[in-house]
Design an enzyme around this catalytic site. Structure first.
Site, PDB file in Angstrom:
ATOM      1  N   HIS A 140       0.838  -1.205   0.000  1.00 29.28           N
ATOM      2  CA  HIS A 140       0.000   0.000   0.000  1.00 29.28           C
ATOM      3  C   HIS A 140       0.870   1.252   0.000  1.00 29.28           C
ATOM      4  O   HIS A 140       1.394   1.655   1.038  1.00 29.28           O
ATOM      5  CB  HIS A 140      -0.938  -0.036   1.227  1.00 29.28           C
ATOM      6  CG  HIS A 140      -1.920   1.079   1.254  1.00 29.28           C
ATOM      7  ND1 HIS A 140      -2.231   1.776   2.394  1.00 29.28           N
ATOM      8  CD2 HIS A 140      -2.661   1.638   0.271  1.00 29.28           C
ATOM      9  CE1 HIS A 140      -3.120   2.696   2.105  1.00 29.28           C
ATOM     10  NE2 HIS A 140      -3.404   2.632   0.835  1.00 29.28           N
ATOM     11  N   GLU A 152       2.773   0.442   3.388  1.00 27.41           N
ATOM     12  CA  GLU A 152       2.268  -0.583   4.312  1.00 27.41           C
ATOM     13  C   GLU A 152       2.278  -1.932   3.585  1.00 27.41           C
ATOM     14  O   GLU A 152       1.706  -2.056   2.497  1.00 27.41           O
ATOM     15  CB  GLU A 152       0.847  -0.232   4.778  1.00 27.41           C
ATOM     16  CG  GLU A 152       0.815   0.966   5.717  1.00 27.41           C
ATOM     17  CD  GLU A 152      -0.601   1.435   6.048  1.00 27.41           C
ATOM     18  OE1 GLU A 152      -0.817   1.900   7.166  1.00 27.41           O
ATOM     19  OE2 GLU A 152      -1.498   1.356   5.176  1.00 27.41           O
TER      20      GLU A 152
HETATM   21  N1  LIG Z   1      -5.909   8.229  -4.158  1.00 29.26           N
HETATM   22  C1  LIG Z   1      -5.209   7.947  -3.061  1.00 29.26           C
HETATM   23  O1  LIG Z   1      -4.842   8.834  -2.275  1.00 29.26           O
HETATM   24  C2  LIG Z   1      -4.819   6.514  -2.767  1.00 29.26           C
HETATM   25  C3  LIG Z   1      -3.774   6.267  -1.864  1.00 29.26           C
HETATM   26  C4  LIG Z   1      -3.369   4.951  -1.609  1.00 29.26           C
HETATM   27  C5  LIG Z   1      -4.052   3.910  -2.231  1.00 29.26           C
HETATM   28  N2  LIG Z   1      -5.076   4.180  -3.084  1.00 29.26           N
HETATM   29  C6  LIG Z   1      -5.751   3.030  -3.718  1.00 29.26           C
HETATM   30  O2  LIG Z   1      -5.212   2.896  -5.025  1.00 29.26           O
HETATM   31  C7  LIG Z   1      -6.247   2.362  -5.891  1.00 29.26           C
HETATM   32  C8  LIG Z   1      -6.428   3.293  -7.078  1.00 29.26           C
HETATM   33  O3  LIG Z   1      -6.781   4.598  -6.606  1.00 29.26           O
HETATM   34  P1  LIG Z   1      -6.514   5.899  -7.502  1.00 29.26           P
HETATM   35  O4  LIG Z   1      -6.584   7.032  -6.570  1.00 29.26           O
HETATM   36  O5  LIG Z   1      -5.337   5.685  -8.378  1.00 29.26           O
HETATM   37  O6  LIG Z   1      -7.855   5.905  -8.397  1.00 29.26           O
HETATM   38  P2  LIG Z   1      -8.100   6.577  -9.819  1.00 29.26           P
HETATM   39  O7  LIG Z   1      -9.571   6.829  -9.882  1.00 29.26           O
HETATM   40  O8  LIG Z   1      -7.167   7.690 -10.083  1.00 29.26           O
HETATM   41  O9  LIG Z   1      -7.696   5.398 -10.843  1.00 29.26           O
HETATM   42  C9  LIG Z   1      -8.438   4.189 -10.910  1.00 29.26           C
HETATM   43  C10 LIG Z   1      -7.936   3.348 -12.067  1.00 29.26           C
HETATM   44  O10 LIG Z   1      -8.812   2.201 -12.153  1.00 29.26           O
HETATM   45  C11 LIG Z   1      -9.168   2.015 -13.512  1.00 29.26           C
HETATM   46  N3  LIG Z   1     -10.477   1.362 -13.571  1.00 29.26           N
HETATM   47  C12 LIG Z   1     -11.684   1.890 -13.276  1.00 29.26           C
HETATM   48  N4  LIG Z   1     -12.652   0.989 -13.486  1.00 29.26           N
HETATM   49  C13 LIG Z   1     -12.028  -0.131 -13.931  1.00 29.26           C
HETATM   50  C14 LIG Z   1     -12.489  -1.417 -14.369  1.00 29.26           C
HETATM   51  N5  LIG Z   1     -13.791  -1.706 -14.367  1.00 29.26           N
HETATM   52  N6  LIG Z   1     -11.550  -2.325 -14.757  1.00 29.26           N
HETATM   53  C15 LIG Z   1     -10.221  -2.023 -14.755  1.00 29.26           C
HETATM   54  N7  LIG Z   1      -9.735  -0.815 -14.371  1.00 29.26           N
HETATM   55  C16 LIG Z   1     -10.630   0.099 -13.973  1.00 29.26           C
HETATM   56  C17 LIG Z   1      -9.227   3.431 -14.093  1.00 29.26           C
HETATM   57  O11 LIG Z   1      -9.135   3.403 -15.498  1.00 29.26           O
HETATM   58  C18 LIG Z   1      -7.985   4.045 -13.434  1.00 29.26           C
HETATM   59  O12 LIG Z   1      -6.824   3.690 -14.168  1.00 29.26           O
HETATM   60  C19 LIG Z   1      -7.488   2.185  -5.026  1.00 29.26           C
HETATM   61  O13 LIG Z   1      -7.501   0.882  -4.535  1.00 29.26           O
HETATM   62  C20 LIG Z   1      -7.255   3.179  -3.900  1.00 29.26           C
HETATM   63  O14 LIG Z   1      -7.943   2.831  -2.722  1.00 29.26           O
HETATM   64  C21 LIG Z   1      -5.458   5.451  -3.393  1.00 29.26           C
END
Ligand SMILES: NC(=O)c1ccc[n+]([C@@H]2O[C@H](COP(=O)([O-])OP(=O)(O)OC[C@H]3O[C@@H](n4cnc5c(N)ncnc54)[C@H](O)[C@@H]3O)[C@@H](O)[C@H]2O)c1
Length: 282
Positions: A140, A152
């Site tokens: 993470h 993490e």
């Molecule tokens: N944003 C943050 O601060 C943060 C921090 C740590 C962890 N995360 C985790 O990281 C992960 C991604 O978050 P993010 O902020 O990058 O989100 P984001 O919305 O920026 O990106 C999401 C990605 O998922 C893809 N996606 C959406 N629907 C999909 C589908 N049906 N099939 C395949 N791909 C699909 C999108 O095209 C995009 O590339 C999540 O699990 C989130 O909890 C986020």
């Protein structure tokens, strides 16, 4: 595990930041995205970040070119077959993540470790969607992944110690500070951070202060680098809502029940920086 190549799935905020970190650490990366457009946007975002580093003399142009030469984009999962480590970073939606984990398990070599960057889902559920639950853990990263030191490493009931050691060694090799944590919603940071962010929205709803003043107060009074509303916009309000829902599902603690305003803003597609409007406009 010797790690010679890393596959990253998803090209959103986290996929992009993690890809940048991993290529800068010397690993070849294959990035799987759904469309060539999103892959292009991600490469442009990494190029933009490198350009800022070059401007600040933190990186040379030749180093930036060399790092970028290690990044390959694809929309065919079969291209990930020989990666040693896979990191999924798709949207925080359990059904989507389960599908992605299953697809990776089928496409990738049996010795590969499959990690999830989920913020709150039980990693064990994602591990159970594969035929190799001993090789599935959470890695993470934090946002922005290219800047934040903490990672993490999430230890499920089924993961092997070899996998945890390999994931920890990988994080160290990316110049990160790994901490091992049990598989419980929110792990360490989000379990502590999200009640605070949620309560900031509730304070705003009650009209106690403006969002600007709440942000000023938490920066000036607690020494935080950004206030809760600027941070929610950075995280993404849709992701924040999903994290709170998972935390509430796990603990049934009212502090985790999402503030109604947050739910309404997500319904209005005010997702923060990524949609150019959230609590603030960008
Ligand atoms: N944003 C943050 O601060 C943060 C921090 C740590 C962890 N995360 C985790 O990281 C992960 C991604 O978050 P993010 O902020 O990058 O989100 P984001 O919305 O920026 O990106 C999401 C990605 O998922 C893809 N996606 C959406 N629907 C999909 C589908 N049906 N099939 C395949 N791909 C699909 C999108 O095209 C995009 O590339 C999540 O699990 C989130 O909890 C986020």
């Amino acid at each position: 595990m010797g790690c010679d190549s890393v596959g990253i799935v998803g090209s959103g905020i986290m996929g992009s930041g993690i890809a940048e970190t991993v290529i800068e650490s010397g690993y070849p990366v294959i990035l799987l995205s759904r469309t060539p457009e999103s892959a292009k946007a991600m490469v442009n975002s990494i190029k933009g970040s490198f350009a800022r580093k070059i401007e600040k003399r933190k990186k040379s142009t030749s180093q930036a070119d060399e790092d970028l030469s290690r990044l390959i984009c694809t929309n065919d999962i079969a291209d990930l077959a020989n990666c040693d480590l896979l990191i999924e970073t798709v949207v925080e939606d359990i059904d989507v993540k389960m599908r992605v984990m299953k697809g990776l398990d089928e496409a990738c070599k049996p010795s590969a470790i499959i990690a999830t960057n989920t913020s709150t889902f039980p990693v064990i559920e994602l591990a159970a969607a594969t035929s190799r639950p001993d090789k599935v853990c959470g890695i993470h990263f934090f946002n922005p992944a290219q800047v934040m030191k903490l990672v993490e490493i999430v230890e499920t009931l089924t993961v092997s110690q070899d996998t945890i050691q390999a994931a920890t060694a990988f994080a160290l090799s990316c110049n990160k500070e790994p901490v091992v944590v049990k598989d419980q919603a929110g792990f360490i940071v989000n379990a502590l951070l999200f009640p605070y962010l949620n309560n900031a929205v509730k304070l705003l709803e009650r009209g106690v202060a403006s969002k600007e003043n709440i942000d000023i107060a938490m920066k000036g009074g607690c020494g935080f680098p950004m206030g809760p509303f600027a941070l929610l916009d950075l995280v993404g309000l849709d992701t924040a809502l999903s994290i709170l829902n998972s935390l509430y599902d796990e603990f049934k603690d009212p502090n985790f029940a999402p503030a109604p305003l947050l739910k309404r803003m997500v319904a209005a597609k005010l997702h923060g920086r990524k949609t150019k409007a959230g609590f603030y406009n960008y």
